[in-house]
Design a protein around this motif. Structure first.
Motif, short mmCIF file in Angstrom:
data_model
loop_
_atom_site.label_atom_id
_atom_site.label_comp_id
_atom_site.label_asym_id
_atom_site.label_seq_id
_atom_site.Cartn_x
_atom_site.Cartn_y
_atom_site.Cartn_z
N TYR A 81 0.80 -0.85 0.07
CA TYR A 81 -0.09 -0.14 0.02
C TYR A 81 1.03 1.61 0.30
O TYR A 81 0.55 2.03 -0.67
CB TYR A 81 -0.76 0.17 1.20
N THR A 82 2.31 1.57 0.79
CA THR A 82 3.05 2.39 0.77
C THR A 82 4.04 2.30 -0.93
O THR A 82 4.86 3.79 -0.88
CB THR A 82 3.64 1.97 1.81
N LEU A 83 3.78 1.17 -1.04
CA LEU A 83 5.70 1.60 -1.45
C LEU A 83 4.93 2.32 -3.65
O LEU A 83 6.40 3.35 -3.92
CB LEU A 83 5.30 0.27 -2.59
N SER A 84 4.29 2.95 -3.87
CA SER A 84 3.67 3.13 -5.08
C SER A 84 3.63 4.72 -4.98
O SER A 84 4.22 4.99 -5.35
CB SER A 84 1.78 3.08 -5.40
N GLY A 85 3.33 5.42 -3.57
CA GLY A 85 3.08 6.46 -3.24
C GLY A 85 5.21 7.19 -2.60
O GLY A 85 5.41 7.95 -2.98
N VAL A 86 5.98 5.75 -2.91
CA VAL A 86 7.23 6.16 -2.42
C VAL A 86 8.46 6.80 -4.05
O VAL A 86 8.32 7.30 -3.97
CB VAL A 86 7.89 4.89 -2.05
N VAL A 87 7.16 5.55 -5.14
CA VAL A 87 7.63 6.46 -6.18
C VAL A 87 7.15 7.95 -6.55
O VAL A 87 7.88 8.65 -6.94
CB VAL A 87 7.68 5.82 -6.90
N LEU A 88 6.00 7.90 -6.76
CA LEU A 88 5.11 8.86 -7.44
C LEU A 88 4.83 9.92 -6.45
O LEU A 88 4.34 11.13 -6.96
CB LEU A 88 3.65 7.99 -7.70
N PHE A 241 15.61 0.13 -1.09
CA PHE A 241 15.23 -0.63 -0.33
C PHE A 241 14.22 -0.54 -0.99
O PHE A 241 12.60 -1.83 -0.66
CB PHE A 241 15.23 0.05 0.84
N GLN A 242 13.05 0.21 -1.91
CA GLN A 242 11.80 -0.30 -1.70
C GLN A 242 11.79 -1.15 -3.13
O GLN A 242 10.74 -1.83 -2.90
CB GLN A 242 11.12 1.91 -2.38
N GLN A 243 13.15 -1.21 -3.59
CA GLN A 243 12.97 -2.90 -4.26
C GLN A 243 12.90 -3.75 -3.59
O GLN A 243 12.57 -4.61 -4.42
CB GLN A 243 13.71 -2.65 -5.68
#
Length: 618
Positions: A81-88, A241-243
């Motif tokens: 739920y948090t990972l897309s926000g980190v990028v976008l 770390f996101q990956q």
């Protein structure tokens, strides 16, 4: 049936012994955690398949998915739920607002620097990156000089609307703002390869947990960065770390499920990601009055679910099986049986038959297949008899040194195995290009959403919303069609829509044309978003167990090569408006043609070895 099979291959049934406690790798004779089931006893176990089917045949025995697996999925979903926000989040904190040069406080000094006096007929015109000095001579406006923004820029919305505005990353400093996203992609490239390799060797859980904790720390560090260079450093580690969390976490989810459930969960993960992006867009909209630092801090703290990992997340049972950690895998199955009210003793017998003995039988069949190939070569090519004998001698030497350890050997793969096997390499090259296409198109459309007609927050949310019908259509299409067919169809939709949008922009300037172009951009986002989600489901199913996580990681890493160029798509559009859309659509069409060569994975058990994967492609 089994006896006939072995006789056909020139083996007696007495020579072929199935795995018992004494021959289970890593389990001694005194270990009674695995039952001793001889061939005759195996045939009498009602409800078991005639041919062992691996862990996919054991999971239904525990009532899969069941409470334990559902709990694992919920926690993993909360992480995703948090990972897309980190990028976008870059779309908002790296936004370049409208700006003009700041007004000069000491005009006299400025004019004297260019040899002019401060007279009433001299006027300063403040542009985007230039201060133009003009003089009114008898009613005729004459340009005298042009200067840069000597006192910085004034940004609409103030200095704290984004780090681009706060640190004046425009005009002479242009490119540094876009570099923040490129650096993130570089971090993702490194992280996807490094952490997935570590996860394949040392386990999924520890890697996922550590990466998630460090992701929070780096996200908070970004919020307190004193300058762009510190932010760039943190941005790299955020991508790194996101990956680690995304690739390893997704692999853990895939390995928890049977083929029947994987398609539904894959769609749900995509839906979960879509909702998270929409929520981030709403949060950004509601926090317009706050600085970009506060928005970054809020998004970073979304990952605090890492506190649940030590208490509720189990190691992947499929990874445990692949690495001969049968006792730990049985502990997971026992816990699942307790929570689901299932008979653990029966599950343990099923595990012995479908998992432990299955791996031994695979080794035996591979050896017999190798012997058959050698015999055929002898009969069909007598002129090469000497070479064949030399090859046999080499093979026998290897067999002599490893015969005693054959059953206890754990098959370990690494990145070089992809390069050594031609079939695997060709498959990987195709899937890599497809990942590049999906990444550059998906993120390119998000980043350019701020340049579309209308409010940038609304456009971003609409770009996210079109993924919801994409996720729903995925769920329906995957019920009737295979993964391969769905991906090809969706990428065709994306390519056609983006090409149409590009033509409308290039050939017309009316308001109707611009609106239609925006609509087709949304259709393109629908296609590429749904394709991307299915690609996440399809890719791990192609690779064997001890290469699955690193295989997905390499795909993700390679895709970032395209992602690194995405932030500069706006600069390309300034030169040639039609260029970005043309590139996106062309790559989609090329990917569709190349995808024809790949196999369909629908309904198939996950391959455990490279040999099993090659059987799909033969």
């Amino acid at each position: 049936m089994e006896e006939d099979h072995f006789r056909m291959n020139g083996e007696s049934t007495e020579e072929v012994k199935f795995l018992t406690k004494a021959s289970v790798p890593g389990v001694t004779q005194e270990d009674d955690s695995l039952p001793n089931i001889e061939s005759s006893e195996r045939k009498s176990l009602t409800g078991f398949k005639t041919v062992p089917g691996g862990l996919d045949s054991v999971l239904p025995e525990i009532g899969s998915p069941g409470l334990l697996i559902v709990l694992q999925l919920v926690i993993h979903f909360s992480t995703f739920y948090t990972l897309s926000g980190v990028v976008l989040i870059y779309v908002f904190i790296g936004y370049e607002p409208p700006h003009t040069c700041s007004h000069v406080t000491n005009i006299t000094s400025l004019l004297s620097s260019v040899g002019l006096d401060n007279t009433s007929d001299i006027e300063l015109i403040y542009g985007k990156c230039v201060i133009q000095l003009v003089q009114n001579v008898s009613g005729v406006i004459k340009s005298v000089a042009e200067l840069g923004c000597v006192e910085g820029n004034d940004f609409k919305g103030g200095k704290l609307v984004s780090f681009v505005a706060e640190w004046d990353l425009v005009c002479n400093n242009i490119g540094l703002g876009e570099l923040a996203q490129t650096i993130l992609m570089i971090g993702q490239t490194v992280g996807a390869v490094f952490f997935t390799s570590v996860a394949d060797r040392f386990g999924r859980k520890i890697v996922c947990m550590v990466c998630n904790a460090l992701l929070i720390a780096c996200g908070i560090g970004m919020a307190y960065s004193p300058n762009i260079f510190v932010l760039l450093a943190f941005r790299f580690f955020v991508g790194l770390f996101q990956q680690g969390v995304e690739c390893v976490g997704y692999t853990m989810i895939v390995e928890l499920l049977t083929p029947k459930l994987r398609k539904s969960i894959g769609v749900l993960i995509g839906f979960n990601s879509t909702v998270s992006v929409i929520v981030m867009g709403l949060v950004a909209y509601l926090m317009q009055a706050y600085s970009w630092r506060m928005l970054q801090l809020v998004v970073a703290l979304f990952s605090c679910n890492v506190l649940l990992y030590p208490f509720f997340i189990w190691e992947s049972p499929r990874w445990l099986v692949a690495n001969k950690k049968y006792k730990e895998a049985l502990k997971f199955l026992e816990k699942a049986c307790v929570m689901n009210g299932k008979d653990f003793e029966r599950v343990k017998e099923s595990f012995q038959y479908h998992v432990v003995q299955h791996e031994q039988e695979v080794h035996i069949k591979q050896e017999m297949h190798l012997e058959q190939e050698i015999c055929i070569k002898k009969e069909m090519d007598l002129e090469r008899e000497i070479c064949i004998k030399q090859e046999e001698k080499g093979i026998n030497q290897v067999d002599d040194t490893t015969a005693d350890d054959e059953t206890s050997k754990i098959v370990k793969y690494n990145i070089t195995d992809i390069l050594r096997h031609k079939t695997l390499l060709i498959t990987s090259l195709i899937i890599w290009f497809t990942w590049i296409t999906n990444t550059i198109t998906y993120y390119g459309l998000f980043i350019t959403s701020s340049s579309l007609v209308g409010n940038r927050y609304v456009n971003f949310i609409l770009m996210s919303l079109v993924d919801i019908p994409g996720d729903i259509s995925n769920l329906i299409m995957l019920h009737f069609f295979g993964r391969k067919t769905v991906i090809m169809g969706l990428m065709t939709i994306a390519g056609t829509s983006l090409l149409t949008s590009t033509l409308l922009v290039a050939l017309g300037t009316s308001s109707t044309t611009i609106i239609l172009s925006t609509v087709f951009s949304f259709f393109g986002k629908f296609g590429i978003g749904a394709s991307f989600n299915t690609l996440f489901l399809y890719t791990p199913e192609l690779f064997p167990t001890n290469l699955r996580s690193v295989g997905l990681g390499i795909c993700s890493s390679v895709s970032r090569l395209g992602g690194m160029l995405v932030p500069y798509s706006n600069l390309l559009a300034d030169i040639a408006l039609w260029a970005p859309g043309t590139i996106f659509s062309a790559m989609c069409f090329i990917s569709v043609v190349m995808f024809i060569r790949l196999p369909e994975t629908r309904g198939r058990p996950l391959p455990n070895t490279i040999a099993e994967m090659k059987q799909w492609l033969s």
